[in-house]
Motif scaffolding. Sequence first.
Motif, short mmCIF file in Angstrom:
data_model
loop_
_atom_site.label_atom_id
_atom_site.label_comp_id
_atom_site.label_asym_id
_atom_site.label_seq_id
_atom_site.Cartn_x
_atom_site.Cartn_y
_atom_site.Cartn_z
N ASP A 82 52.75 108.75 -34.23
CA ASP A 82 51.91 110.03 -34.00
C ASP A 82 50.68 109.74 -33.40
O ASP A 82 50.09 110.68 -32.62
CB ASP A 82 51.91 110.86 -35.21
CG ASP A 82 50.84 110.37 -36.18
OD1 ASP A 82 50.52 108.95 -36.02
OD2 ASP A 82 50.16 111.13 -36.92
N SER A 94 57.69 112.52 -34.05
CA SER A 94 56.67 111.59 -34.65
C SER A 94 56.35 111.92 -36.04
O SER A 94 56.69 113.16 -36.59
CB SER A 94 55.73 111.65 -33.75
OG SER A 94 55.05 112.94 -33.66
N ASN A 95 55.82 110.82 -36.63
CA ASN A 95 55.30 111.04 -38.10
C ASN A 95 54.58 110.28 -38.49
O ASN A 95 54.53 109.24 -38.09
CB ASN A 95 56.98 110.77 -38.92
CG ASN A 95 56.77 111.39 -40.35
OD1 ASN A 95 55.39 111.23 -41.17
ND2 ASN A 95 57.44 112.05 -41.07
N GLN A 97 53.75 108.82 -41.14
CA GLN A 97 54.23 107.92 -42.11
C GLN A 97 54.75 106.80 -41.36
O GLN A 97 54.73 105.77 -41.76
CB GLN A 97 55.51 108.44 -42.79
CG GLN A 97 56.08 107.46 -43.73
CD GLN A 97 57.53 108.03 -44.43
OE1 GLN A 97 57.86 109.23 -44.08
NE2 GLN A 97 57.84 107.39 -45.45
N ARG A 206 64.24 110.11 -38.94
CA ARG A 206 63.84 110.87 -39.45
C ARG A 206 63.15 111.27 -40.83
O ARG A 206 62.57 112.24 -41.13
CB ARG A 206 64.95 112.50 -39.24
CG ARG A 206 65.48 112.27 -37.73
CD ARG A 206 64.76 112.50 -36.61
NE ARG A 206 63.88 113.75 -36.80
CZ ARG A 206 64.24 114.95 -36.14
NH1 ARG A 206 65.47 114.98 -35.64
NH2 ARG A 206 63.69 115.98 -36.49
N ASP A 207 63.39 110.43 -41.68
CA ASP A 207 63.00 110.28 -42.90
C ASP A 207 63.14 108.92 -43.51
O ASP A 207 64.18 107.90 -43.07
CB ASP A 207 63.86 111.42 -43.85
CG ASP A 207 62.94 111.55 -45.18
OD1 ASP A 207 61.81 110.99 -45.43
OD2 ASP A 207 63.49 111.98 -46.20
#
Length: 258
Positions: A82, A94-95, A97, A206-207
Amino acid sequence: MNQVKKSAIGAAFVLSLITALFVSRSIASKKQDHPGGGNGFAVLELFTSEGCSSCPPADALLARIQQEAGNKPIYILAYHVDYWNRLGWKDIFSNPQYSKRQYQYSEQLTGQVYTPQLVINGKSSCIGSDESAVNSGLSEALSGATGLGLDIKGQLQPGKVKLNYQLTGDARNTELLIAVVQKHAVSKVARGENEGRTLSHVQIVRDLQTFRVGADRQGSVQITLPGDFTTQEWELIGMIQQPKTGVMEAATRVVVSQ
C-alpha cells in the motif's frame, strides 16, 4: 593356448572396467544435472503495486512461470503493497498487512524494501523482473529438500471454509499460513506511473491468515471467504513458516470439497 585365453580374459576385464567407469561417470553427470532430486518446493512471494511502473514485467514473468509450472510444487503469491497509494493511484488489491510482511522480510534478509521484490521460500530475495535471478532461485528451491510434510483438506460452508491440517516431521516453533488467492484479475489504471495502462495480474493474495501449529501437528481452523469465492477462480495455499527466520518449511494447495 593358455596364453591366448589369458590375453582374451585380460582384454575382456579391461573392456568391462572401461565400460563401468563410463557408466559411473554418466550416472554422476545425470545426478549433477538434477541436483537434490528430493522433495523441494518453491514459494514465490512477489511484492508489487499497480502504482509502480517497474512492476508489470515482474507480474508477467510470474504469470509465465505459473503457466509453465504444470504439476511442479510451485506456489506463487502476489502481495500488493500500500505504500505506493499516496503517489496518485490507489491499488484496489493493496493491503497494509502485505507492506508489513515485506518489512519483516527486510529485517530477516537484505534490509531493503522495494518493488518488485521477490522472496523465495523466505530464504532469499531478488528483483522480481530479473528473469535470470528468478529462474536461478526457483531451480535452487526445487532441487532442495524438506523434512516436513503438509496436508490440508477444506470443507466449504456458507461464506467460510473449515480446514483440517496434518503435518509430518519436526514442526516445532512454526506457524501455519493460509493465503486466499484470486487467480486472475485485470485493472485499468487511470493515474500514477502506469496511467492509461491495462494491467493483468495473477495469484493475487486477498487475505492471509496465521495460526500456531498445534503440539500434536494437526488441527482444524476456519477462515472467512470473499463473497465471490469459487473453486474455479480462487485457491487456498497453505504454508508452514518459521516466524523468527522467515524460512518456509513446507507448502501445499488446499484440497477443497463442497
